[in-house]
Design a protein around this motif. Structure first.
Motif, PDB file in Angstrom:
ATOM      1  N   ARG A   9       5.009   4.128 -10.273  1.00 30.39           N
ATOM      2  CA  ARG A   9       4.360   5.642 -10.462  1.00 30.39           C
ATOM      3  C   ARG A   9       3.105   5.622  -9.773  1.00 30.39           C
ATOM      4  O   ARG A   9       3.012   6.731  -8.985  1.00 30.39           O
ATOM      5  CB  ARG A   9       4.391   6.009 -12.120  1.00 30.39           C
ATOM      6  N   ASP A  10       2.427   4.889  -9.598  1.00 34.79           N
ATOM      7  CA  ASP A  10       1.196   4.850  -9.046  1.00 34.79           C
ATOM      8  C   ASP A  10       1.158   4.643  -7.592  1.00 34.79           C
ATOM      9  O   ASP A  10       0.303   4.971  -6.977  1.00 34.79           O
ATOM     10  CB  ASP A  10       0.139   3.780  -9.680  1.00 34.79           C
ATOM     11  N   MET A  11       2.103   3.815  -7.071  1.00 35.68           N
ATOM     12  CA  MET A  11       2.606   3.606  -5.708  1.00 35.68           C
ATOM     13  C   MET A  11       2.518   4.772  -4.845  1.00 35.68           C
ATOM     14  O   MET A  11       3.541   5.506  -5.090  1.00 35.68           O
ATOM     15  CB  MET A  11       3.606   2.641  -5.464  1.00 35.68           C
ATOM     16  N   PRO A  12       1.598   5.047  -3.816  1.00 27.41           N
ATOM     17  CA  PRO A  12       1.998   5.932  -2.770  1.00 27.41           C
ATOM     18  C   PRO A  12       3.371   5.729  -2.067  1.00 27.41           C
ATOM     19  O   PRO A  12       3.717   4.764  -1.808  1.00 27.41           O
ATOM     20  CB  PRO A  12       0.805   6.022  -1.720  1.00 27.41           C
ATOM     21  N   LYS A  13       4.032   6.756  -1.974  1.00 28.38           N
ATOM     22  CA  LYS A  13       5.473   6.670  -1.716  1.00 28.38           C
ATOM     23  C   LYS A  13       5.699   7.976  -0.469  1.00 28.38           C
ATOM     24  O   LYS A  13       5.334   8.897  -0.520  1.00 28.38           O
ATOM     25  CB  LYS A  13       6.579   6.882  -2.632  1.00 28.38           C
ATOM     26  N   VAL A  14       6.732   7.509   0.369  1.00 25.28           N
ATOM     27  CA  VAL A  14       7.100   8.726   1.433  1.00 25.28           C
ATOM     28  C   VAL A  14       8.728   8.481   1.200  1.00 25.28           C
ATOM     29  O   VAL A  14       9.104   7.580   1.321  1.00 25.28           O
ATOM     30  CB  VAL A  14       6.814   8.448   2.766  1.00 25.28           C
ATOM     31  N   VAL A  15       9.267   9.696   1.111  1.00 24.80           N
ATOM     32  CA  VAL A  15      10.766   9.935   1.148  1.00 24.80           C
ATOM     33  C   VAL A  15      11.217  10.483   2.321  1.00 24.80           C
ATOM     34  O   VAL A  15      10.583  11.614   2.772  1.00 24.80           O
ATOM     35  CB  VAL A  15      11.181  10.807  -0.133  1.00 24.80           C
ATOM     36  N   PHE A  16      11.829  10.278   3.054  1.00 25.45           N
ATOM     37  CA  PHE A  16      12.382  10.824   4.183  1.00 25.45           C
ATOM     38  C   PHE A  16      14.114  11.364   3.931  1.00 25.45           C
ATOM     39  O   PHE A  16      14.777  10.411   3.646  1.00 25.45           O
ATOM     40  CB  PHE A  16      12.776   9.576   5.421  1.00 25.45           C
ATOM     41  N   SER A  17      14.062  12.672   3.986  1.00 30.51           N
ATOM     42  CA  SER A  17      15.429  13.290   3.826  1.00 30.51           C
ATOM     43  C   SER A  17      15.380  14.559   4.239  1.00 30.51           C
ATOM     44  O   SER A  17      14.211  15.497   4.293  1.00 30.51           O
ATOM     45  CB  SER A  17      15.377  13.274   2.198  1.00 30.51           C
ATOM     46  N   SER A  18      16.701  15.057   4.626  1.00 30.71           N
ATOM     47  CA  SER A  18      16.666  16.451   5.301  1.00 30.71           C
ATOM     48  C   SER A  18      17.671  17.313   4.033  1.00 30.71           C
ATOM     49  O   SER A  18      17.665  18.377   4.350  1.00 30.71           O
ATOM     50  CB  SER A  18      17.365  16.747   6.656  1.00 30.71           C
ATOM     51  N   THR A  19      17.821  16.738   3.231  1.00 31.28           N
ATOM     52  CA  THR A  19      18.672  17.350   2.321  1.00 31.28           C
ATOM     53  C   THR A  19      18.110  17.565   1.006  1.00 31.28           C
ATOM     54  O   THR A  19      18.574  18.249   0.052  1.00 31.28           O
ATOM     55  CB  THR A  19      19.812  16.508   1.994  1.00 31.28           C
ATOM     56  N   ILE A  20      17.050  16.832   0.454  1.00 30.88           N
ATOM     57  CA  ILE A  20      16.191  17.390  -0.721  1.00 30.88           C
ATOM     58  C   ILE A  20      15.081  18.061  -0.162  1.00 30.88           C
ATOM     59  O   ILE A  20      14.423  17.775   0.825  1.00 30.88           O
ATOM     60  CB  ILE A  20      15.942  16.069  -1.689  1.00 30.88           C
ATOM     61  N   ASP A  21      14.407  19.006  -1.035  1.00 28.79           N
ATOM     62  CA  ASP A  21      13.097  19.651  -0.652  1.00 28.79           C
ATOM     63  C   ASP A  21      12.163  19.567  -1.741  1.00 28.79           C
ATOM     64  O   ASP A  21      11.025  20.054  -1.457  1.00 28.79           O
ATOM     65  CB  ASP A  21      13.688  21.236  -0.746  1.00 28.79           C
ATOM     66  N   GLN A  22      12.153  18.408  -2.615  1.00 27.56           N
ATOM     67  CA  GLN A  22      11.042  18.319  -3.674  1.00 27.56           C
ATOM     68  C   GLN A  22      11.074  16.674  -4.143  1.00 27.56           C
ATOM     69  O   GLN A  22      12.182  16.206  -4.305  1.00 27.56           O
ATOM     70  CB  GLN A  22      11.307  19.229  -4.889  1.00 27.56           C
ATOM     71  N   VAL A  23       9.802  16.078  -4.245  1.00 25.43           N
ATOM     72  CA  VAL A  23       9.764  14.819  -4.445  1.00 25.43           C
ATOM     73  C   VAL A  23       8.475  14.929  -5.643  1.00 25.43           C
ATOM     74  O   VAL A  23       7.799  15.940  -5.620  1.00 25.43           O
ATOM     75  CB  VAL A  23       9.554  13.941  -3.300  1.00 25.43           C
TER      76      VAL A  23
ATOM     77  N   ASP B 268       0.884  -1.201  -0.070  1.00 25.09           N
ATOM     78  CA  ASP B 268       0.017  -0.041   0.253  1.00 25.09           C
ATOM     79  C   ASP B 268       0.842   1.229   0.183  1.00 25.09           C
ATOM     80  O   ASP B 268       0.522   2.296  -0.404  1.00 25.09           O
ATOM     81  CB  ASP B 268      -0.973  -0.028   0.942  1.00 25.09           C
ATOM     82  N   LEU B 269       2.033   1.222   0.461  1.00 25.62           N
ATOM     83  CA  LEU B 269       2.725   2.268   0.801  1.00 25.62           C
ATOM     84  C   LEU B 269       4.196   1.908   0.722  1.00 25.62           C
ATOM     85  O   LEU B 269       4.629   0.896   1.587  1.00 25.62           O
ATOM     86  CB  LEU B 269       2.503   3.226   1.948  1.00 25.62           C
ATOM     87  N   THR B 270       5.140   2.737   0.103  1.00 26.18           N
ATOM     88  CA  THR B 270       6.706   2.510   0.142  1.00 26.18           C
ATOM     89  C   THR B 270       7.230   3.556   0.854  1.00 26.18           C
ATOM     90  O   THR B 270       7.163   4.706   0.236  1.00 26.18           O
ATOM     91  CB  THR B 270       7.082   2.171  -1.194  1.00 26.18           C
ATOM     92  N   LEU B 271       8.447   3.307   1.597  1.00 28.69           N
ATOM     93  CA  LEU B 271       9.047   4.216   2.500  1.00 28.69           C
ATOM     94  C   LEU B 271      10.456   4.279   1.748  1.00 28.69           C
ATOM     95  O   LEU B 271      11.175   3.017   1.832  1.00 28.69           O
ATOM     96  CB  LEU B 271       8.920   4.002   3.654  1.00 28.69           C
ATOM     97  N   TYR B 272      11.092   5.300   1.465  1.00 28.93           N
ATOM     98  CA  TYR B 272      12.429   5.563   1.013  1.00 28.93           C
ATOM     99  C   TYR B 272      13.297   6.359   1.731  1.00 28.93           C
ATOM    100  O   TYR B 272      12.894   7.473   2.125  1.00 28.93           O
ATOM    101  CB  TYR B 272      12.459   6.061  -0.241  1.00 28.93           C
ATOM    102  N   GLY B 273      14.499   6.168   1.795  1.00 29.35           N
ATOM    103  CA  GLY B 273      15.466   6.953   2.394  1.00 29.35           C
ATOM    104  C   GLY B 273      15.930   7.694   0.790  1.00 29.35           C
ATOM    105  O   GLY B 273      15.902   7.281  -0.044  1.00 29.35           O
ATOM    106  N   ARG B 274      16.703   8.926   1.156  1.00 30.11           N
ATOM    107  CA  ARG B 274      17.010   9.659   0.087  1.00 30.11           C
ATOM    108  C   ARG B 274      17.746   8.893  -1.114  1.00 30.11           C
ATOM    109  O   ARG B 274      17.600   9.179  -2.379  1.00 30.11           O
ATOM    110  CB  ARG B 274      17.841  10.882   0.574  1.00 30.11           C
ATOM    111  N   LYS B 275      18.973   8.348  -0.864  1.00 33.78           N
ATOM    112  CA  LYS B 275      19.709   7.761  -1.613  1.00 33.78           C
ATOM    113  C   LYS B 275      18.914   6.484  -2.550  1.00 33.78           C
ATOM    114  O   LYS B 275      19.062   6.684  -3.850  1.00 33.78           O
ATOM    115  CB  LYS B 275      20.951   6.797  -0.997  1.00 33.78           C
ATOM    116  N   LEU B 276      18.198   5.762  -1.970  1.00 32.86           N
ATOM    117  CA  LEU B 276      17.272   4.778  -2.815  1.00 32.86           C
ATOM    118  C   LEU B 276      16.265   5.580  -3.664  1.00 32.86           C
ATOM    119  O   LEU B 276      16.040   5.132  -4.800  1.00 32.86           O
ATOM    120  CB  LEU B 276      16.834   3.819  -1.842  1.00 32.86           C
TER     121      LEU B 276
END
Length: 187
Positions: A81-95, A44-52
């Protein structure tokens, strides 16, 4: 409560990337690629770190438009593309591509997401998954082990303060010698 699953391709000696972030060894067989695509469909949801996230988002948004794309790659790109995703990062400002950015406390946000109703969540990226692992948030580990030794690089597992007891729930061999193992965390 959602289930949190950490799964990636890794070398026999336990690395998800060789030195220099080299993942050239990790090209999956068609069957293993289909396994990952089916997992994506069931998530249902994929969580990513910045590098991946940067690795995935540099290829999959248009992966289905490449002239040499296989039917499986086309299917995966569309699912990604359709999968809801969350990216965790303090170094990027846009997804982009159905993605939300979290710049704050990753463990607190993952804990909140786990407490929600819904289907399984996948987590990827060694640093992010390591934080979730240390916090005891991972419910299942999916290891797609390739028959290659990297000798160093980015480890799949992080250092822990205490052991985690697991139960083996699946093993499968793929062409080319890849071995899939799935473990659930015993609570």
């Amino acid at each position: 409560m959602r289930k949190l699953i950490y799964g990636m391709n890794l070398t026999l000696d336990g690395y998800i990337a060789a030195p220099g972030d080299d993942i050239g060894w990790s090209v999956p067989s068609d069957e293993l690629f289909q396994f990952w695509s089916d997992r994506l469909e069931a998530t249902d949801l994929t969580l990513y770190g910045r590098k991946l996230w940067q690795t995935m988002s540099s290829y999959w948004p248009t992966g289905d438009q490449r002239p040499d794309a296989t039917p499986a790659e086309i299917e995966f790109a569309r699912r990604w593309r359709d999968m809801p995703k969350v990216v965790f990062s303090s170094t990027i400002d846009q997804v982009d591509w159905n993605t939300r950015l979290v710049t704050g406390d990753a463990v607190a946000e993952i804990t909140r997401l786990k407490a929600e109703d819904g289907g399984p969540m996948d987590i990827g990226g060694a640093t992010l998954a390591g934080a979730a692992m240390r916090a005891g948030l991972i419910d299942e580990y999916v290891l797609a082990t390739a028959p290659v030794l990297a000798g160093g690089g980015t480890p799949f597992f992080t250092a822990l303060d205490t052991w985690v007891n697991l139960t083996l729930v699946e093993t499968r061999t793929f062409p080319g010698g890849g071995l899939l193992t799935r473990y659930e965390t015993r609570r």
